[in-house]
Design a protein around this motif. Structure first.
Motif, short mmCIF file in Angstrom:
data_model
loop_
_atom_site.label_atom_id
_atom_site.label_comp_id
_atom_site.label_asym_id
_atom_site.label_seq_id
_atom_site.Cartn_x
_atom_site.Cartn_y
_atom_site.Cartn_z
N ALA A 188 0.83 -1.21 0.00
CA ALA A 188 0.00 0.00 0.00
C ALA A 188 0.86 1.26 0.00
N GLU A 189 1.93 1.24 0.78
CA GLU A 189 2.80 2.42 0.83
C GLU A 189 3.49 2.65 -0.52
N LEU A 190 3.90 1.57 -1.17
CA LEU A 190 4.53 1.70 -2.48
C LEU A 190 3.53 2.25 -3.51
N ALA A 191 2.29 1.80 -3.42
CA ALA A 191 1.26 2.32 -4.33
C ALA A 191 1.07 3.82 -4.14
N ALA A 192 1.12 4.28 -2.90
CA ALA A 192 0.99 5.71 -2.63
C ALA A 192 2.19 6.48 -3.18
N MET A 193 3.38 5.90 -3.08
CA MET A 193 4.57 6.52 -3.66
C MET A 193 4.43 6.66 -5.17
N ARG A 194 3.92 5.60 -5.81
CA ARG A 194 3.73 5.64 -7.26
C ARG A 194 2.69 6.68 -7.65
N GLU A 195 1.66 6.80 -6.86
CA GLU A 195 0.60 7.76 -7.15
C GLU A 195 1.12 9.20 -7.10
N ALA A 196 2.06 9.44 -6.22
CA ALA A 196 2.59 10.79 -6.05
C ALA A 196 3.72 11.12 -7.03
N ALA A 197 4.18 10.12 -7.77
CA ALA A 197 5.33 10.31 -8.66
C ALA A 197 4.92 10.95 -9.98
N PRO A 198 5.86 11.58 -10.70
CA PRO A 198 5.55 12.20 -11.99
C PRO A 198 5.40 11.22 -13.14
N VAL A 199 5.56 9.92 -12.88
CA VAL A 199 5.31 8.89 -13.89
C VAL A 199 4.27 7.94 -13.33
N GLY A 200 3.49 7.32 -14.23
CA GLY A 200 2.44 6.42 -13.77
C GLY A 200 2.47 5.10 -14.51
N GLY A 201 1.32 4.40 -14.49
CA GLY A 201 1.22 3.11 -15.13
C GLY A 201 1.44 1.97 -14.16
N ASP A 202 1.34 0.76 -14.70
CA ASP A 202 1.49 -0.44 -13.88
C ASP A 202 2.79 -1.18 -14.13
N ASP A 203 3.60 -0.70 -15.08
CA ASP A 203 4.82 -1.40 -15.45
C ASP A 203 6.03 -0.51 -15.18
N PRO A 204 6.92 -0.94 -14.30
CA PRO A 204 8.09 -0.09 -13.99
C PRO A 204 9.00 0.13 -15.19
N ALA A 205 9.09 -0.85 -16.09
CA ALA A 205 9.92 -0.69 -17.28
C ALA A 205 9.36 0.40 -18.18
N ALA A 206 8.03 0.42 -18.35
CA ALA A 206 7.40 1.45 -19.17
C ALA A 206 7.54 2.82 -18.51
N ALA A 207 7.43 2.86 -17.20
CA ALA A 207 7.60 4.12 -16.48
C ALA A 207 9.03 4.63 -16.64
N LEU A 208 10.00 3.73 -16.62
CA LEU A 208 11.40 4.12 -16.82
C LEU A 208 11.59 4.71 -18.21
N ASP A 209 11.04 4.05 -19.23
CA ASP A 209 11.18 4.56 -20.59
C ASP A 209 10.54 5.94 -20.74
N ALA A 210 9.39 6.13 -20.10
CA ALA A 210 8.71 7.43 -20.17
C ALA A 210 9.55 8.52 -19.52
N ALA A 211 10.17 8.19 -18.39
CA ALA A 211 11.00 9.17 -17.70
C ALA A 211 12.25 9.50 -18.50
N LEU A 212 12.83 8.50 -19.15
CA LEU A 212 14.03 8.74 -19.95
C LEU A 212 13.74 9.59 -21.17
N ALA A 213 12.49 9.58 -21.61
CA ALA A 213 12.11 10.37 -22.77
C ALA A 213 11.86 11.84 -22.43
N ASP A 214 11.86 12.17 -21.14
CA ASP A 214 11.58 13.54 -20.71
C ASP A 214 12.59 13.91 -19.62
N SER A 215 13.57 14.74 -19.97
CA SER A 215 14.65 15.05 -19.04
C SER A 215 14.15 15.75 -17.79
N GLU A 216 13.08 16.53 -17.89
CA GLU A 216 12.54 17.20 -16.70
C GLU A 216 11.96 16.18 -15.72
N THR A 217 11.26 15.18 -16.26
CA THR A 217 10.73 14.11 -15.40
C THR A 217 11.88 13.34 -14.76
#
Length: 459
Positions: free
Chosen positions: A48-77
């Motif tokens: 539950a705590e990890l889910a709250a951390m994910r909710e507050a983060a600037p990247v979303g989704g259910d897949d950490p690999a996809a979230a990583l790719d999204a963050a790498l595509a945006d230097s500000e993120t």
């Protein structure tokens, strides 16, 4: 009066040497003062705590690999994620991560590995995305997570290097500042880092890089570079190329970790002082336990050091470390104040050395002991060491050096490996020396030199 300039020069030189000596003592004192911190344990399910951390983060989704790719595509993120620091007010997981982060690496890497193993693979992958600054430099954190976190560190740092920290001025309104070249060249590549600190070494950087597949390789080697092992030096790419030449020739049997995760000397004066190697050696010895724990007990592990890196692996052997065999490549020495196998914690560990005739490193090998100066015994004369033959460069018309430049165009195809340039020529792919190094890294029988040191009778 006419002698005053001479006296002033001598006094200045003596003062400079004294300051360097005291700096070496300071580095040693800092290393010896480090203490291991307790690794926290989680009593409750952190889902539950990890889910709250994910909710507050600037990247979303259910897949950490996809979230990583999204963050790498945006230097500000990426920058926002790298700046994120866990706090205890989010719950037990946040408090544990904060404690690990504040420990600053003073942790038992094996206990850290156990912490993340209990947490689970997917939660760990998420933490690499949500808190890359925590995971990227943490000894014991799973290697895949550290390499993912360092991708974000690289993206954020490269973007930051192209920005102005000062207030806007009319002359900077439309000015373009190029990013750091040594970082920018890595964006979008498949180079992978277990550690990447662009700001260490007075801003020149330090790193640990994985070349090959640690999960499938039948043999693993740690290659410690020579002097000027910093990101801004040509040695950053050079040692990657050298490691890659061995990995590519091994058909998947070998992975190499290029280890330069310490403050590093540059130039003959700094490299003559032992304090740099002594501090680096302690960190290297600790890293070997982390590496062994993650690759398993059955994978042969070789520690190889070139030039000043030989002094690092040599002194590392005065500590407890993991390593089945050691290879000194044109090495500066066996470690400060090491003159006998009994000076090591494992006197009978398999050891090899390769130094070509006429290599200028021979002038510093085997210097008499002076506190904090020099690097101990000559590896080529050390009891029990097996010396490798250096032979000749390849005469294939397509042969290249370790920069990819044709040997034929340089007029050195087939020449004997000797002289001033032999310090690097032993790494030229397909040379006799290179082949012998590769055989050691693959735990195969190399060709030995005609002259060998005395045996270690205790073994």
């Amino acid at each position: 009066m006419r002698f005053r300039w001479w006296r002033a020069t001598v006094l200045t030189a003596v003062a400079a040497l004294a300051l360097v000596y005291l700096a070496g003592l300071t580095r040693l004192g800092e290393a010896e003062a480090e203490q291991l911190h307790e690794v926290p344990a989680l009593a409750a399910d952190p889902t539950a705590e990890l889910a709250a951390m994910r909710e507050a983060a600037p990247v979303g989704g259910d897949d950490p690999a996809a979230a990583l790719d999204a963050a790498l595509a945006d230097s500000e993120t990426a920058a926002d994620l790298v700046a994120a620091v866990p706090t205890a007010d989010t719950g037990e997981l946040g408090a544990a991560l904060a404690a690990l982060y504040e420990a600053g690496g003073g942790l038992d890497p094996i206990e850290v590995t156990d912490f993340f193993a209990d947490l689970g693979e997917e939660p760990t992958a998420w933490l690499a995305v949500l808190y890359p600054s925590v995971i990227a430099e943490m000894p014991g954190a799973p290697f895949d997570a550290r390499m993912a976190a360092n991708q974000l560190v690289l993206e954020a740092t490269t973007a930051a290097s192209a920005s102005y920290d000062s207030p806007e001025r009319p002359w900077t309104d439309e000015a373009a500042r190029p990013p750091r070249a040594e970082l920018d060249q890595l964006i979008g590549t498949d180079r992978r880092f277990l550690y990447l600190d662009p700001y260490n070494n007075a801003g020149d950087g330090s790193w640990i890089e994985v070349v090959g597949d640690l999960d499938t390789a039948a043999n693993v080697a740690v290659l410690v570079p020579g002097g000027s092992a910093v990101l801004s030096s040509a040695n950053f790419d050079l040692y990657y190329n050298r490691a890659k030449s061995f990995v590519d020739a091994s058909d998947g049997e070998l992975a190499v970790v290029v280890w330069a995760a310490a403050s590093w000397p540059s130039g003959w004066i700094e490299e003559s002082w032992a304090s740099w190697s002594q501090v680096a050696a302690e960190s290297l010895a600790s890293f070997t336990f982390d590496l062994r724990n993650q690759i398993g007990d059955d994978v042969p592990l070789t520690l190889a050091g070139h030039s000043y890196g030989g002094a690092v692996i040599g002194y590392a052997e005065t500590y407890d470390l993991e390593g089945d065999q050691v290879l000194h490549i044109a090495s500066a020495g066996m470690g400060n104040d090491v003159y006998s196998p009994e000076d090591y914690t494992e006197p009978c560990r398999d050891r090899f050395s390769i130094t070509a005739p006429g290599d200028p490193i021979s002038y510093v090998q085997g210097m008499p002991y002076v506190p904090l100066l020099g690097h101990g015994a000559d590896p080529d004369d050390f009891p029990g060491v097996r010396n490798l033959a250096t032979g000749s460069l390849p005469d294939d018309p397509d042969a290249v050096d370790d920069y990819g430049v044709s040997l034929a165009e340089q007029g050195i195809s087939g020449k004997t490996v000797e002289g001033v340039h032999s310090h690097s020529e032993i790494f030229y792919p397909e040379s006799d020396a290179w082949n012998n190094i590769l055989k050691v890294l693959l735990n195969e029988e190399p060709e030995l030199a005609d002259e060998q040191p005395e045996a270690n009778d205790a073994c």
